[in-house]
Write a protein that holds these residues in place. Structure first.
Motif, PDB file in Angstrom:
ATOM      1  N   ALA A  69       0.836  -1.204   0.000  1.00 44.57           N
ATOM      2  CA  ALA A  69       0.000   0.000   0.000  1.00 44.57           C
ATOM      3  C   ALA A  69       0.868   1.250   0.000  1.00 44.57           C
ATOM      4  O   ALA A  69       0.588   2.230  -0.710  1.00 44.57           O
ATOM      5  CB  ALA A  69      -0.924  -0.001   1.216  1.00 44.57           C
ATOM      6  N   ARG A  70       1.935   1.212   0.764  1.00 47.19           N
ATOM      7  CA  ARG A  70       2.867   2.352   0.795  1.00 47.19           C
ATOM      8  C   ARG A  70       3.553   2.516  -0.569  1.00 47.19           C
ATOM      9  O   ARG A  70       3.731   3.645  -1.065  1.00 47.19           O
ATOM     10  CB  ARG A  70       3.909   2.123   1.889  1.00 47.19           C
ATOM     11  N   ARG A  71       3.897   1.385  -1.182  1.00 50.23           N
ATOM     12  CA  ARG A  71       4.536   1.435  -2.502  1.00 50.23           C
ATOM     13  C   ARG A  71       3.597   2.011  -3.558  1.00 50.23           C
ATOM     14  O   ARG A  71       4.011   2.747  -4.451  1.00 50.23           O
ATOM     15  CB  ARG A  71       4.994   0.034  -2.904  1.00 50.23           C
ATOM     16  N   LEU A  72       2.317   1.668  -3.466  1.00 48.57           N
ATOM     17  CA  LEU A  72       1.327   2.223  -4.389  1.00 48.57           C
ATOM     18  C   LEU A  72       1.292   3.741  -4.297  1.00 48.57           C
ATOM     19  O   LEU A  72       1.325   4.444  -5.322  1.00 48.57           O
ATOM     20  CB  LEU A  72      -0.055   1.643  -4.083  1.00 48.57           C
ATOM     21  N   ALA A  73       1.216   4.255  -3.079  1.00 42.89           N
ATOM     22  CA  ALA A  73       1.168   5.705  -2.893  1.00 42.89           C
ATOM     23  C   ALA A  73       2.416   6.369  -3.466  1.00 42.89           C
ATOM     24  O   ALA A  73       2.336   7.404  -4.142  1.00 42.89           O
ATOM     25  CB  ALA A  73       1.007   6.035  -1.415  1.00 42.89           C
ATOM     26  N   SER A  74       3.569   5.777  -3.213  1.00 48.59           N
ATOM     27  CA  SER A  74       4.817   6.350  -3.732  1.00 48.59           C
ATOM     28  C   SER A  74       4.841   6.348  -5.246  1.00 48.59           C
ATOM     29  O   SER A  74       5.282   7.325  -5.882  1.00 48.59           O
ATOM     30  CB  SER A  74       6.017   5.553  -3.203  1.00 48.59           C
ATOM     31  N   ALA A  75       4.343   5.256  -5.851  1.00 50.48           N
ATOM     32  CA  ALA A  75       4.328   5.165  -7.315  1.00 50.48           C
ATOM     33  C   ALA A  75       3.427   6.231  -7.922  1.00 50.48           C
ATOM     34  O   ALA A  75       3.763   6.843  -8.951  1.00 50.48           O
ATOM     35  CB  ALA A  75       3.866   3.768  -7.743  1.00 50.48           C
ATOM     36  N   VAL A  76       2.277   6.468  -7.301  1.00 52.78           N
ATOM     37  CA  VAL A  76       1.344   7.489  -7.808  1.00 52.78           C
ATOM     38  C   VAL A  76       1.961   8.880  -7.713  1.00 52.78           C
ATOM     39  O   VAL A  76       1.917   9.669  -8.677  1.00 52.78           O
ATOM     40  CB  VAL A  76       0.012   7.436  -7.032  1.00 52.78           C
ATOM     41  N   ILE A  77       2.556   9.196  -6.583  1.00 53.66           N
ATOM     42  CA  ILE A  77       3.132  10.529  -6.398  1.00 53.66           C
ATOM     43  C   ILE A  77       4.357  10.714  -7.291  1.00 53.66           C
ATOM     44  O   ILE A  77       4.568  11.798  -7.867  1.00 53.66           O
ATOM     45  CB  ILE A  77       3.484  10.769  -4.919  1.00 53.66           C
ATOM     46  N   ASP A  78       5.169   9.668  -7.432  1.00 49.55           N
ATOM     47  CA  ASP A  78       6.338   9.767  -8.308  1.00 49.55           C
ATOM     48  C   ASP A  78       5.921  10.038  -9.751  1.00 49.55           C
ATOM     49  O   ASP A  78       6.592  10.778 -10.473  1.00 49.55           O
ATOM     50  CB  ASP A  78       7.164   8.485  -8.244  1.00 49.55           C
ATOM     51  N   ARG A  79       4.813   9.422 -10.173  1.00 48.38           N
ATOM     52  CA  ARG A  79       4.376   9.558 -11.565  1.00 48.38           C
ATOM     53  C   ARG A  79       3.599  10.851 -11.809  1.00 48.38           C
ATOM     54  O   ARG A  79       3.824  11.560 -12.789  1.00 48.38           O
ATOM     55  CB  ARG A  79       3.500   8.359 -11.929  1.00 48.38           C
ATOM     56  N   PHE A  80       2.661  11.174 -10.910  1.00 47.47           N
ATOM     57  CA  PHE A  80       1.753  12.286 -11.168  1.00 47.47           C
ATOM     58  C   PHE A  80       1.977  13.508 -10.275  1.00 47.47           C
ATOM     59  O   PHE A  80       1.482  14.593 -10.579  1.00 47.47           O
ATOM     60  CB  PHE A  80       0.301  11.821 -11.002  1.00 47.47           C
ATOM     61  N   GLY A  81       2.636  13.310  -9.138  1.00 49.25           N
ATOM     62  CA  GLY A  81       2.901  14.436  -8.247  1.00 49.25           C
ATOM     63  C   GLY A  81       1.780  14.768  -7.290  1.00 49.25           C
ATOM     64  O   GLY A  81       1.945  15.606  -6.394  1.00 49.25           O
ATOM     65  N   ARG A  82       0.634  14.133  -7.449  1.00 49.59           N
ATOM     66  CA  ARG A  82      -0.496  14.421  -6.570  1.00 49.59           C
ATOM     67  C   ARG A  82      -1.555  13.338  -6.747  1.00 49.59           C
ATOM     68  O   ARG A  82      -1.483  12.511  -7.644  1.00 49.59           O
ATOM     69  CB  ARG A  82      -1.111  15.779  -6.894  1.00 49.59           C
ATOM     70  N   VAL A  83      -2.568  13.379  -5.869  1.00 53.84           N
ATOM     71  CA  VAL A  83      -3.748  12.530  -6.027  1.00 53.84           C
ATOM     72  C   VAL A  83      -4.961  13.367  -5.634  1.00 53.84           C
ATOM     73  O   VAL A  83      -4.973  14.033  -4.604  1.00 53.84           O
ATOM     74  CB  VAL A  83      -3.650  11.240  -5.182  1.00 53.84           C
ATOM     75  N   ASP A  84      -5.970  13.377  -6.490  1.00 50.45           N
ATOM     76  CA  ASP A  84      -7.175  14.163  -6.245  1.00 50.45           C
ATOM     77  C   ASP A  84      -8.363  13.306  -5.844  1.00 50.45           C
ATOM     78  O   ASP A  84      -9.244  13.753  -5.105  1.00 50.45           O
ATOM     79  CB  ASP A  84      -7.556  14.943  -7.513  1.00 50.45           C
TER      80      ASP A  84
END
Length: 262
Positions: A69-84
């Protein structure tokens, strides 16, 4: 578009509702990250998102595993810079078994199912919501069920898992609201699918009546006289994810064709 240039994350993004939701959000302008255990399914969904002209990220994930779950969050932020937007839809398929008929192996399966729904949703929120809080905005939509408030024989794992998510959503709505993050639920009833058809056929065989009779009887019990589709459910999620629901949090939208009023 309702989600123009936003980033949406969908956990439990399987071949049914998850796929429908990912494509709908892409059509409404969102880049989409999808997470589930099956890499092949995720690759197919990501391809459909890209076909809509949006960016896609597929992250194979067991959402009930803290490290993943932590890796998922890191992957999203690394790719997009944010989550809405975060949509939590993970729940494993289950069999129907009464509590007193469960052996040790099934009891472990029960525990795992509830953990995926409740703990998995908690972990996804724990690691992705801080980025929403930092931005001062965001929407979390948790997929619960009609069963989150009404239990049925043989479905205690499903009911318990979804009920946990339902009340977790209330707690998170209260906790995250001051930071501008909304948390809501969409509670489907039956969703038109091959799985539902198979269940109706099994009931018809057990009763010794035609499948059409069982289906007509079930539909007649619904106020709208029709079974909801994946698209119906996805549109309710889209509403809560969008700014159209800017003043809505801690709420549940029931999408069940009027099978149950709440």
């Amino acid at each position: 578009m309702l989600l123009s240039d936003k980033v949406a994350v969908i956990t439990g993004a399987g071949p049914g509702l998850g796929r429908t939701l990912a494509v709908l959000m892409a059509r409404e302008g969102a880049d989409v990250a999808v997470a589930a255990r099956s890499a092949d399914v995720l690759a197919g969904i990501a391809a459909q998102v890209r076909a809509e002209g949006r960016e896609a990220l597929a992250v194979p994930t067991d959402i009930a595993d803290p490290a993943q779950a932590r890796r998922l969050a890191s992957a999203v932020i690394d790719r997009f810079g944010r989550v809405d937007v975060l949509v939590n839809a993970a729940f494993p398929g289950t069999h129907r078994k009464n509590v007193l008929d469960m052996d040790d192996a099934y009891l472990e399966q029960w525990r795992s199912a509830v953990e995926t729904a409740a703990y998995g949703t908690l972990l996804a929120c724990r690691h992705l919501a801080p980025h929403m809080v930092a931005a001062g905005r965001g929407s979390i939509v948790n997929i619960t069920s009609m069963s989150s408030r009404t239990g049925y024989a043989g479905r205690s794992d499903y009911a318990a898992g979804k009920a946990a998510v339902h009340l977790l959503s209330h707690c998170l709505a209260d906790e995250l609201g001051p930071s501008g993050v909304r948390v809501n639920c969409v509670a489907p009833g039956w969703i038109a699918s091959g799985v539902l058809d198979d269940w109706m056929r099994a009931r018809a065989d057990a009763e010794g009546v035609p499948y059409e009779e069982v289906r007509a009887r079930d539909v007649a019990a619904m106020a709208l006289r029709r079974i909801a589709t994946e698209e119906d459910v996805a549109r309710a999620v889209l509403f809560l994810a969008s700014d159209l629901a800017a003043a809505t949090t801690g709420a549940t939208i029931d999408v069940n064709g009027g099978q149950r009023f709440t």
